[in-house]
Design a protein around this motif. Structure first.
Motif, PDB file in Angstrom:
ATOM      1  N   GLY A 170       0.794  -1.220   0.000  1.00 58.93           N
ATOM      2  CA  GLY A 170       0.000   0.000   0.000  1.00 58.93           C
ATOM      3  C   GLY A 170       0.829   1.273   0.000  1.00 58.93           C
ATOM      4  N   ASP A 171       2.138   1.147  -0.020  1.00 60.67           N
ATOM      5  CA  ASP A 171       3.040   2.292   0.074  1.00 60.67           C
ATOM      6  C   ASP A 171       3.465   2.774  -1.315  1.00 60.67           C
ATOM      7  OD1 ASP A 171       4.907   3.955   1.867  1.00 60.67           O
ATOM      8  OD2 ASP A 171       6.276   3.064   0.388  1.00 60.67           O
ATOM      9  N   GLN A 172       3.153   4.024  -1.635  1.00 61.53           N
ATOM     10  CA  GLN A 172       3.472   4.573  -2.962  1.00 61.53           C
ATOM     11  C   GLN A 172       4.970   4.568  -3.238  1.00 61.53           C
ATOM     12  OE1 GLN A 172       1.820   5.125  -5.550  1.00 61.53           O
ATOM     13  NE2 GLN A 172      -0.260   5.463  -4.891  1.00 61.53           N
ATOM     14  N   GLU A 173       5.764   5.036  -2.301  1.00 60.77           N
ATOM     15  CA  GLU A 173       7.208   5.102  -2.522  1.00 60.77           C
ATOM     16  C   GLU A 173       7.812   3.718  -2.735  1.00 60.77           C
ATOM     17  OE1 GLU A 173      11.353   6.736  -0.512  1.00 60.77           O
ATOM     18  OE2 GLU A 173       9.515   6.760   0.682  1.00 60.77           O
ATOM     19  N   GLY A 174       7.440   2.781  -1.896  1.00 60.76           N
ATOM     20  CA  GLY A 174       7.978   1.440  -2.004  1.00 60.76           C
ATOM     21  C   GLY A 174       7.562   0.709  -3.266  1.00 60.76           C
ATOM     22  N   MET A 175       6.442   1.081  -3.832  1.00 59.10           N
ATOM     23  CA  MET A 175       5.919   0.384  -5.012  1.00 59.10           C
ATOM     24  C   MET A 175       6.045   1.188  -6.303  1.00 59.10           C
ATOM     25  SD  MET A 175       5.083  -2.540  -3.856  1.00 59.10           S
ATOM     26  CE  MET A 175       4.153  -3.199  -5.231  1.00 59.10           C
ATOM     27  N   LYS A 176       6.770   2.294  -6.274  1.00 53.16           N
ATOM     28  CA  LYS A 176       6.811   3.174  -7.446  1.00 53.16           C
ATOM     29  C   LYS A 176       7.412   2.501  -8.677  1.00 53.16           C
ATOM     30  CE  LYS A 176      11.003   5.652  -6.135  1.00 53.16           C
ATOM     31  NZ  LYS A 176      11.519   6.942  -5.705  1.00 53.16           N
ATOM     32  N   PHE A 177       8.293   1.520  -8.520  1.00 55.30           N
ATOM     33  CA  PHE A 177       8.882   0.828  -9.662  1.00 55.30           C
ATOM     34  C   PHE A 177       8.176  -0.499  -9.960  1.00 55.30           C
ATOM     35  CE2 PHE A 177      12.438   3.352  -7.896  1.00 55.30           C
ATOM     36  CZ  PHE A 177      12.585   4.228  -8.964  1.00 55.30           C
ATOM     37  N   CYS A 178       7.071  -0.740  -9.286  1.00 55.68           N
ATOM     38  CA  CYS A 178       6.344  -2.009  -9.433  1.00 55.68           C
ATOM     39  C   CYS A 178       4.891  -1.779  -9.827  1.00 55.68           C
ATOM     40  CB  CYS A 178       6.413  -2.782  -8.124  1.00 55.68           C
ATOM     41  SG  CYS A 178       8.077  -3.151  -7.575  1.00 55.68           S
ATOM     42  N   GLY A 179       4.642  -0.716 -10.523  1.00 58.95           N
ATOM     43  CA  GLY A 179       3.278  -0.454 -10.978  1.00 58.95           C
ATOM     44  C   GLY A 179       2.434   0.355 -10.027  1.00 58.95           C
ATOM     45  N   GLY A 180       3.017   0.814  -8.928  1.00 66.69           N
ATOM     46  CA  GLY A 180       2.278   1.633  -7.973  1.00 66.69           C
ATOM     47  C   GLY A 180       1.681   0.824  -6.841  1.00 66.69           C
ATOM     48  N   ALA A 181       1.252   1.543  -5.839  1.00 65.78           N
ATOM     49  CA  ALA A 181       0.677   0.911  -4.643  1.00 65.78           C
ATOM     50  C   ALA A 181      -0.646   0.234  -4.971  1.00 65.78           C
ATOM     51  CB  ALA A 181       0.468   1.959  -3.556  1.00 65.78           C
ATOM     52  N   THR A 182      -0.922  -0.839  -4.269  1.00 65.44           N
ATOM     53  CA  THR A 182      -2.205  -1.527  -4.384  1.00 65.44           C
ATOM     54  C   THR A 182      -3.236  -0.742  -3.571  1.00 65.44           C
ATOM     55  OG1 THR A 182      -1.100  -3.663  -4.567  1.00 65.44           O
ATOM     56  CG2 THR A 182      -3.423  -3.698  -3.928  1.00 65.44           C
ATOM     57  N   PRO A 183      -4.377  -0.432  -4.155  1.00 69.73           N
ATOM     58  CA  PRO A 183      -5.419   0.253  -3.377  1.00 69.73           C
ATOM     59  C   PRO A 183      -5.779  -0.562  -2.131  1.00 69.73           C
ATOM     60  CG  PRO A 183      -5.984   0.238  -5.707  1.00 69.73           C
ATOM     61  CD  PRO A 183      -4.792  -0.660  -5.542  1.00 69.73           C
ATOM     62  N   LEU A 184      -5.939   0.120  -1.024  1.00 72.24           N
ATOM     63  CA  LEU A 184      -6.170  -0.557   0.247  1.00 72.24           C
ATOM     64  C   LEU A 184      -7.400  -1.457   0.235  1.00 72.24           C
ATOM     65  CD1 LEU A 184      -5.229   2.340   2.687  1.00 72.24           C
ATOM     66  CD2 LEU A 184      -3.780   0.514   1.776  1.00 72.24           C
ATOM     67  N   ASN A 185      -8.426  -1.075  -0.538  1.00 71.53           N
ATOM     68  CA  ASN A 185      -9.644  -1.894  -0.570  1.00 71.53           C
ATOM     69  C   ASN A 185      -9.456  -3.184  -1.372  1.00 71.53           C
ATOM     70  OD1 ASN A 185      -9.525  -0.624  -3.073  1.00 71.53           O
ATOM     71  ND2 ASN A 185     -11.725  -0.261  -3.176  1.00 71.53           N
ATOM     72  N   LYS A 186      -8.310  -3.367  -2.020  1.00 69.56           N
ATOM     73  CA  LYS A 186      -8.053  -4.588  -2.794  1.00 69.56           C
ATOM     74  C   LYS A 186      -7.073  -5.539  -2.111  1.00 69.56           C
ATOM     75  CE  LYS A 186      -9.166  -2.641  -7.257  1.00 69.56           C
ATOM     76  NZ  LYS A 186      -8.754  -2.434  -8.629  1.00 69.56           N
ATOM     77  N   LEU A 187      -6.482  -5.124  -1.009  1.00 67.39           N
ATOM     78  CA  LEU A 187      -5.462  -5.960  -0.362  1.00 67.39           C
ATOM     79  C   LEU A 187      -5.998  -7.303   0.110  1.00 67.39           C
ATOM     80  CD1 LEU A 187      -3.326  -3.351   1.594  1.00 67.39           C
ATOM     81  CD2 LEU A 187      -2.636  -4.732  -0.372  1.00 67.39           C
TER      82      LEU A 187
END
Length: 109
Positions: free
Chosen positions: A28-45
């Protein structure tokens, strides 16, 4: 908890519904996932975790929760991301920012 692998410092376990909060810290973290297609929306986790549980049941491999042995906290995810079938998999790992830069225990030779 069902562990699939253990080391001196971490466990790999099958994701369960209790891991949703922890998953916010890496998927769910934008910075951590910026090179992986972006953060997963919290309602989809929850659905993501369910997908990985089902992959383990169906294929015997999946992406697993990385649990820090000392604290018992889920600090990330690692394993084989099944795309459409087991013929198309990707090795992935994602960790919460609080785990970045930590050094594994070093042994004296």
């Amino acid at each position: 908890m069902e562990f699939v692998a253990k080391s001196e410092r971490i466990y790999l376990k099958i994701f369960d519904e209790h891991d949703v909060e922890a998953a916010k810290n890496f998927w769910g973290d934008q910075e951590g996932m910026k090179f992986c297609g972006g953060a997963t929306p919290l309602n989809k986790l929850s659905r993501v975790l369910e997908w990985y549980r089902n992959c383990h049941k169906k294929y015997g491999l999946s992406v697993y929760a990385v649990v820090e042995k000392d604290s018992g906290k889920t600090i990330g995810a690692a394993g084989f991301n099944v795309k459409e079938s087991v013929e198309e998999i990707e090795l992935i790992y994602h960790f919460s920012k609080s785990s970045w830069g930590k050094v594994m225990h070093q042994r004296q030779l």
